[in-house]
Design an enzyme around this catalytic site. Structure first.
Site, PDB file in Angstrom:
ATOM      1  CB  SER A  91      52.241  24.952  13.229  1.00 25.67           C
ATOM      2  OG  SER A  91      52.906  26.186  13.095  1.00 25.67           O
ATOM      3  CG  ASN A 146      45.510  27.685  15.956  1.00 21.90           C
ATOM      4  OD1 ASN A 146      46.106  27.674  17.026  1.00 21.90           O
ATOM      5  ND2 ASN A 146      46.003  28.218  14.851  1.00 21.90           N
ATOM      6  CG  LEU A 189      52.333  34.056  14.360  1.00 19.57           C
ATOM      7  CD1 LEU A 189      51.400  34.660  13.328  1.00 19.57           C
ATOM      8  CD2 LEU A 189      52.870  32.710  13.865  1.00 19.57           C
ATOM      9  CB  CYS A 220      47.194  33.322  14.582  1.00 20.21           C
ATOM     10  SG  CYS A 220      48.274  33.918  15.882  1.00 20.21           S
TER      11      CYS A 220
HETATM   12  C1  LIG Z   1      53.546  27.509  22.052  1.00 12.81           C
HETATM   13  C2  LIG Z   1      52.637  27.247  20.892  1.00 12.81           C
HETATM   14  C3  LIG Z   1      52.851  27.867  19.678  1.00 12.81           C
HETATM   15  C4  LIG Z   1      52.009  27.647  18.583  1.00 12.81           C
HETATM   16  N1  LIG Z   1      52.245  28.268  17.369  1.00 12.81           N
HETATM   17  C5  LIG Z   1      51.426  28.010  16.322  1.00 12.81           C
HETATM   18  C6  LIG Z   1      51.675  28.600  15.049  1.00 12.81           C
HETATM   19  O1  LIG Z   1      52.659  29.309  14.854  1.00 12.81           O
HETATM   20  N2  LIG Z   1      50.810  28.341  14.035  1.00 12.81           N
HETATM   21  C7  LIG Z   1      49.702  27.535  14.201  1.00 12.81           C
HETATM   22  O2  LIG Z   1      48.933  27.337  13.262  1.00 12.81           O
HETATM   23  N3  LIG Z   1      49.454  26.936  15.395  1.00 12.81           N
HETATM   24  C8  LIG Z   1      50.279  27.164  16.450  1.00 12.81           C
HETATM   25  N4  LIG Z   1      50.013  26.552  17.661  1.00 12.81           N
HETATM   26  C9  LIG Z   1      48.825  25.675  17.802  1.00 12.81           C
HETATM   27  C10 LIG Z   1      49.222  24.211  17.686  1.00 12.81           C
HETATM   28  O3  LIG Z   1      49.777  23.968  16.424  1.00 12.81           O
HETATM   29  C11 LIG Z   1      48.003  23.296  17.895  1.00 12.81           C
HETATM   30  O4  LIG Z   1      47.049  23.594  16.894  1.00 12.81           O
HETATM   31  C12 LIG Z   1      47.362  23.521  19.253  1.00 12.81           C
HETATM   32  O5  LIG Z   1      48.365  23.730  20.215  1.00 12.81           O
HETATM   33  C13 LIG Z   1      46.496  22.336  19.690  1.00 12.81           C
HETATM   34  O6  LIG Z   1      47.236  21.159  19.795  1.00 12.81           O
HETATM   35  P1  LIG Z   1      47.869  20.650  21.185  1.00 12.81           P
HETATM   36  O7  LIG Z   1      46.782  20.727  22.225  1.00 12.81           O
HETATM   37  O8  LIG Z   1      48.362  19.266  20.923  1.00 12.81           O
HETATM   38  O9  LIG Z   1      49.000  21.597  21.520  1.00 12.81           O
HETATM   39  C14 LIG Z   1      50.893  26.778  18.743  1.00 12.81           C
HETATM   40  C15 LIG Z   1      50.680  26.135  19.971  1.00 12.81           C
HETATM   41  C16 LIG Z   1      51.530  26.351  21.047  1.00 12.81           C
HETATM   42  C17 LIG Z   1      51.261  25.651  22.355  1.00 12.81           C
END
Ligand SMILES: Cc1cc2nc3c(=O)[nH]c(=O)nc-3n(C[C@H](O)[C@H](O)[C@H](O)COP(=O)(O)O)c2cc1C
Ligand SMILES: Cc1cc2nc3c(=O)[nH]c(=O)nc-3n(C[C@H](O)[C@H](O)[C@H](O)COP(=O)(O)OP(=O)(O)OC[C@H]3O[C@@H](n4cnc5c(N)ncnc54)[C@H](O)[C@@H]3O)c2cc1C
Ligand SMILES: Cc1cc2nc3c(=O)[nH]c(=O)nc-3n(C[C@H](O)[C@H](O)[C@H](O)COP(=O)(O)OP(=O)(O)OC[C@H]3O[C@@H](n4cnc5c(N)ncnc54)[C@H](O)[C@@H]3O)c2cc1C
Ligand SMILES: Cc1cc2nc3c(=O)[nH]c(=O)nc-3n(C[C@H](O)[C@H](O)[C@H](O)COP(=O)(O)O)c2cc1C
Ligand code: FES
Ligand code: FES
Lengths: 267, 308, 308, 267
Positions: C25, C196, C77, C134
């Site tokens: 997400s 997250n 958000l 979040c």
């Molecule tokens: C720019 C950005 C926006 C994100 N927005 C959300 C969100 O709206 N809701 C959510 O549950 N996680 C959000 N995340 C978290 C990611 O979904 C994920 O859980 C987290 O980045 C870890 O995975 P990664 O290291 O592969 O990015 C966001 C991450 C990033 C980098």
């Protein structure tokens, strides 16, 4: 084993870095301080250039010393050695060393059997040279996956080490383990109080250890382990060592080692 | 030092230091290992490897693993024990004009108290750093650091046993670090070390075994710097005792970030493995920053974060 | 696929997917942004950006900052709100044969319930991912995710409002993630998304201002992978509902590590910013691993960690 | 503004990468797809080579298009541009683009005033070329720290853009801000319904905005911000934009931008 000489952390430039066998490279650089004091079995801790994204240094044995220059012979394993292999003449690296203890050479010139598996032979070349200089008769047993990856045979012969080869696929030399060569030699030759020096994969070292015990031959192993500091502080590189009084202790490959008595190692 | 009015000297939690840069526990041994590279007299302080009441053999191998911009370790507090430390290690450090801070860990309160009494009686100990945050699962340390009550109890006990400056080292593996920080302050800590390693893990996909024999280990290095900075800032806004900031500090600029977030001093850990002179390079970098910005001491920086 | 018996298809928490790779997400928008690079039909699932009951403007700038092997974000958000999402975004995704998982966040339980009811009534929603984690301070989300009671209350409430598969996304910023995991499972979650972002911070040493207008932000990317893996493994040993593993996954090999630790599926986040085809490349990497190891499906891998 | 063309993520090799002014480099690579579709103001998101240790890509405007080749003109800022500047002929990079919206060129050939500060001029060259091709009279105002860092003046003149210079230290051209040049020009020249296009540091863009408002001249700004995805999904690159009905909205520099109407930006 000798008290270690002063250690240096030196910036230096790559003089050459060429492919010497499939998947294996020889890197040459100028390090007068280390060249002057490196002893058989000792190693250097190499900082891969900035911006490579790697955090920790990588340890490599000093393969040869020529005047102010040292070389290291290394196998491609992962990211670090991959970046290393991409370095060209003039690229800069940092070298920390000389590090670790050294092989024990007996005062009396007992014949030496040098057993190297894969890149393990790289940790034995400086020893071989020292033995030959001391006029010691040395036999080299070099194990390799296949002919294409065979290392150091010419270098050993050049310094007068009688060398035999074993390959996993039989593409050259004995078809099988280098330790089979070792037992064969011991069965067929009459060597007065030989000493075995070995470096290679764990499996090979364990086999060599068994041979050494079976034939009552003092055996020294150059051990490897992941390393953090290489200065004895992180305690990340230990191996399990038998204590004289019984019991065991975790000793640092970078400080108490890399050379250990084979019978002391608990696998 | 061009400007004679400028000084890096600081007194943190009663520890008088030539500069605000310490070596982090477990990353600098007992000091002697670095004398080929560093004049120990030039360090702010030496924090030695964690000490327990009796010698510990430590965990089996493998103990470390490299991760993106970080490393995992699960050493298991292999150490000579407090008596061995006092007999064999402490005297050597006595040859230098540098504060020696002893990091201690135990499985029970009693153990901490016993070590504290012995260190309090020993010569050449400048301060005690209470490790209540060892991420090694077999070590009681961590369970203290995640529970404010246990923290209070432990710190109070140790406080009664010594007049030495008392630092408490906090774990990042908590929901709200300010709760533990407040507990430690309330129980009489003179300063807080923030942070210890973050609990992590890595797996060898070919053997399907963990990369550490201990399965999990402590994550250190630049990877955790953002987390460490956040926690230093949170703690700074909660307590009034000084903070020693650590977690991924590789350069003077990194250290400056921690000072702005609220650290009165910093500790250099993993960086010592990559650059044996890291601690001194960080101190030099701090000085250059002060010069560049015409500041007389880092006191002007501590907690100076301008928030919108 | 050389071996016809091999299949990447999985059913996780009642979500039928062609392969175990989702987009995380907030890192894949609403899917449309990637159609120049990816055939959305080839994804395991699309998890859309967090949705709130009403549109949110989001935080002021700067909102992101790069850190060693990671990045910080504090977007706040910003989103079109649930109605805008259903009207403007959802229909487009209906053109593809891919499960759409909607990530939802709110400040109060009521808000979550309202969004859930609307999504439950809408066409083309395959599952709901409850964002109780979040790290953005102004968002209620986080406070739920760090308290088992609030988690239980929230998840129960949402559970009653929908028959859709319900995923609960956990925060790494807790002392013991298994407590929250158990609460979510007990309250009726069908699966858990772990993890997250980790709460972090960075400072501009020249302006002495935070690098993010929000001061703190969520750390993502390879830097947090060891922490994420550890938490997936802890949660796997605690609950019996499936886990979607995420945190620093850049390659198929990274994904395999998560599966061995206990993940039944994975999500690719930050990697989408570096490589627009990351999610498909990860799926291909998983398949190659299965081929190399003669496995028929990742079911053989899930939780297969061999511990000493 | 036009609906964006198809985006590509292409591997390519560096053809040349030379220092063109103190602290500034011009990188050339072959990208037929992007060269064919890149419009004035659009940019590419560049993946610095593996092993560089950097995570995110870096955004740069397409400076010129020559056949299948594109160039980017960039300033050394930090780690990313530093690694970029070290790339040599044959080194590989990945290029994502063309990205973002484009400058609006009025159908009637109003005279154009192009105001670039520092590396900002890089974002205006493709526009200048397009204007000249359309037969539009264009004036170039180039601001720089000093003569050594002066960029693009020759390139502008080569395509028939009358160019004036301002430097902070007066080492060449007007001693002062480029916006002072702008007001001077507007006071001394009679330009029928000119349009201002600007890119540069925030301070300069704010000053240009004010001039535009004072003289009632439509002004377009190419904005910059840190970028994650450059594809519109991370919402990391936003700037604050006035809404017609009142109130504001955060719009994405990578998608709604990089070009915005000056009067819409809330600083
Ligand atoms: C720019 C950005 C926006 C994100 N927005 C959300 C969100 O709206 N809701 C959510 O549950 N996680 C959000 N995340 C978290 C990611 O979904 C994920 O859980 C987290 O980045 C870890 O995975 P990664 O290291 O592969 O990015 C966001 C991450 C990033 C980098
Ligand atoms: C004292 C000593 C001397 C050595 N001498 C040589 C030599 O002369 N020639 C040679 O080819 N190799 C030698 N090695 C092994 C060499 O250090 C590793 O192959 C190398 O570190 C692999 O790095 P990598 O990044 O390519 O592999 P990766 O697997 O990506 O490295 C990941 C981590 O594991 C560590 N690691 C991986 N394999 C080994 C290993 N076998 N031993 C120690 N650490 C390892 C790396 O240091 C790094 O921290 C020696 C090791 C030690 C301890
Ligand atoms: C649409 C667009 C077009 C651009 N075109 C050009 C150009 O043609 N020539 C040129 O020299 N520069 C241009 N820039 C700025 C350029 O992207 C940055 O100078 C560059 O990213 C700095 O990277 P670094 O790693 O060297 O600096 P660092 O400061 O180390 O970068 C750290 C982080 O900040 C970001 N960042 C730093 N400065 C900027 C900036 N001014 N704008 C956006 N992100 C920034 C980087 O992307 C990175 O994520 C453009 C920026 C944008 C948004
Ligand atoms: C190999 C290793 C051993 C450590 N041993 C200890 C220890 O014994 N006691 C302790 O409190 N912290 C110990 N730490 C944690 C460090 O002191 C420091 O808090 C942590 O590594 C974060 O700093 P860094 O990122 O600069 O390394 C150890 C860290 C490492 C890497
Ligand atoms: S590598 Fe650190 S103790 Fe040996
Ligand atoms: S950079 Fe990700 S939305 Fe613009």
């Amino acid at each position: 084993m000798l008290t270690p000489a002063k250690k240096f952390d030196l910036p230096t430039e790559v003089i050459s870095n060429e492919l010497v066998a499939e998947n294996h490279y020889l890197l040459r650089c100028s390090c007068p301080e280390i060249a002057a004091s490196a002893l058989p079995g000792q190693f250097i801790h190499v900082l891969i250039p900035q911006g490579s994204g790697l955090l920790l240094r990588r340890p490599f044995t000093v393969y040869t010393v020529e005047g102010d220059q040292i070389t290291m012979l290394y196998q491609l394993i992962g990211e670090g050695t991959n970046v290393l292999s991409s370095l060209k003449w003039g690229d800069s690296i940092r070298v920390l060393g000389p590090l670790g203890n050294t092989f024990e050479m007996s005062s009396t010139p007992n014949p030496a059997i040098i057993v190297g598996g894969g890149a393990g032979i790289a940790s034995l070349m400086l020893l071989a040279a020292a033995l030959r200089e001391a006029g010691v008769w040395a036999l080299g047993l070099v194990g390799s996956m296949n002919q294409a990856r065979l290392l150091s045979v010419e270098d050993l012969k050049a310094i007068g080490v009688e060398t035999h080869i074993a390959t996993d696929d039989g593409s050259i030399g004995h078809h099988g383990f280098v330790t089979e060569l070792l037992t064969h030699i011991l069965e067929t030759h009459e060597l007065p109080n030989p000493i075995i020096y070995a470096c290679g994969p764990d499996g090979m070292l364990r086999a060599v250890t068994k041979v050494g015990l079976d034939y009552h031959i003092p055996t020294q192993l150059a051990m490897e382990n992941r390393m953090g500091c290489a200065l004895g502080v992180c305690l990340g590189c230990v191996c399990k060592v038998q204590l004289p009084g019984g019991g065991f202790e975790y000793q640092r490959v970078c400080t108490e080692g890399p050379v250990f008595k084979a019978e002391d190692i608990i696998w | 030092m061009s400007d004679i009015h400028r000084s890096l000297a600081v007194n943190v939690a009663g520890i008088q230091m030539k500069n605000p840069v310490m070596t982090a526990s477990g990353t600098f041994g007992y000091g002697s290992e670095y004398v080929d590279f560093i004049d120990l007299n030039q360090l702010g302080a030496v924090v030695v490897k964690g000490i327990t009441s009796v010698p510990w053999v430590g965990n089996s191998m493998p103990r470390i693993f490299e991760t993106p911009s970080g490393m995992l370790n699960a050493i298991g507090l292999q150490n000579v024990g407090v008596d061995g430390f006092i007999d064999k290690k402490l005297p050597y450090l006595g040859n230098f004009d540098v504060p020696v801070i002893v990091n201690i860990c135990g499985e029970h309160v009693e153990e901490y108290l016993e070590i504290t009494e012995k260190l309090d009686a020993a010569d050449g100990v400048a301060a005690i750093e209470l490790n209540i945050s060892c991420p090694n699962l077999h070590c009681g340390g961590m369970s203290f650091g995640v529970d404010p009550k246990l923290t209070d109890e432990l710190v109070r006990g140790v406080r009664e046993k010594t007049t030495l400056p008392l630092l408490v080292k906090l774990s990042p593996n908590v929901t709200d670090i300010t709760v533990i920080a407040r507990a430690a302050e309330g129980a009489g800590a003179d300063g807080l070390s923030v942070i210890n390693t973050a609990l992590g893990m890595a797996i060898d996909i070919n053997t399907r075994r963990p990369q550490l024999a201990n399965i999990t280990g402590g994550l250190s290095g630049p990877a955790i710097k953002p987390i460490a900075l956040r926690m230093v800032w949170q703690v700074y806004n909660t307590v009034s005792i000084p903070i020693i900031g650590m977690g991924g500090i590789m350069t003077g600029d990194d250290a400056i970030e921690f000072c702005i977030a609220g650290a009165s001093a910093v500790a250099v850990g993993t960086a010592n493995f990559i650059n044996p002179r890291a601690a001194l390079d960080v101190a030099d970098g701090i000085e250059e920053y002060l010069e560049r910005h015409g500041m007389r001491s880092i006191a002007e920086l501590v907690g100076s974060l301008e928030v919108p």
